[in-house]
Design an enzyme around this catalytic site. Sequence first.
Site, PDB file in Angstrom:
ATOM      1  N   SER A 126       0.663  -1.347   0.119  1.00 19.00           N
ATOM      2  CA  SER A 126       0.056  -0.058  -0.023  1.00 19.00           C
ATOM      3  C   SER A 126       1.075   1.161   0.012  1.00 19.00           C
ATOM      4  O   SER A 126       0.248   2.289  -0.313  1.00 19.00           O
ATOM      5  CB  SER A 126      -0.848  -0.084   1.134  1.00 19.00           C
ATOM      6  OG  SER A 126      -0.180   0.276   2.432  1.00 19.00           O
ATOM      7  N   LYS A 146       0.927   4.298   6.936  1.00 24.81           N
ATOM      8  CA  LYS A 146       0.230   5.284   6.034  1.00 24.81           C
ATOM      9  C   LYS A 146       0.733   6.719   5.939  1.00 24.81           C
ATOM     10  O   LYS A 146       1.553   6.844   6.819  1.00 24.81           O
ATOM     11  CB  LYS A 146      -1.487   5.176   5.974  1.00 24.81           C
ATOM     12  CG  LYS A 146      -2.172   4.012   6.205  1.00 24.81           C
ATOM     13  CD  LYS A 146      -2.097   3.268   4.716  1.00 24.81           C
ATOM     14  CE  LYS A 146      -2.930   1.840   5.063  1.00 24.81           C
ATOM     15  NZ  LYS A 146      -2.802   1.147   3.717  1.00 24.81           N
TER      16      LYS A 146
END
Length: 247
Positions: A58, A131
């Site tokens: 990701s 993230k």
Amino acid sequence: MTEDTGTRTDRASSATPNRKRGVLLFLRDLLVIFVVAVLVSFLIKTFLIRSFFIPSQSMEETLFIDDRIIVNQLVPEVTPLERGDVIVFRDPGGWLPARVENPQPPLVAAVDWFLSFVGLAAPDSNDHLVKRLIGMPGDHVVCCNALGQMSVNDVPLDEPYVALPPGETKVSRDDFDVTVPDDSLWVMGDNRNNSKDSRYNGETPLGGFVPIENVVGRAFVVSWPIDHWAWLDNYPQVFDGVDEAGD
């Protein structure tokens, strides 16, 4: 003058305990050094920095699967969070699928526990997420404008860290319009079309927002493998003017 046999025997006898005592002192010093090193490593891992590995794609092209990152745990308690930071946080609830622990041989489990204790391994990496921080409390985050850009507090962002498929210019496949609640964050992966981030956790109890208290720290360097070694930038120029626009 020659030394008689009895004198030589006495000296040899006295030298033997001295050698034994020297060996014991050496072993004692090694043990003390080892214990101190373990305690220092534990304190550093507990309060300052620790290591995590990357379990998913990701954050590509910034971070790749199995990269090791070093995380500053003084963030956010001592050092404030900033937009653009690459942060590690505990699952706010429902972001990660249930995981079944595979039993390990006792020796392997013991080694993993010790390496985790001193911060050289991160067996709980699969319970955390990595993230990029996009929205702070109170921020209005919207995507996408006519150029495919995301904006924060009406300031369009030019995001050089975002990985998109060839020919794609829209930084999020799906549009959204959110205002970040107090004490929460809006986070997104750099690999925008392959990241289950705040955009795609709206059905979870917290609606895709991450409580600040769940933040473990800010990743600041890729430590392994050697050919991936790099400092992790938070790109302050990307978010220039966002604070003023939000006032």
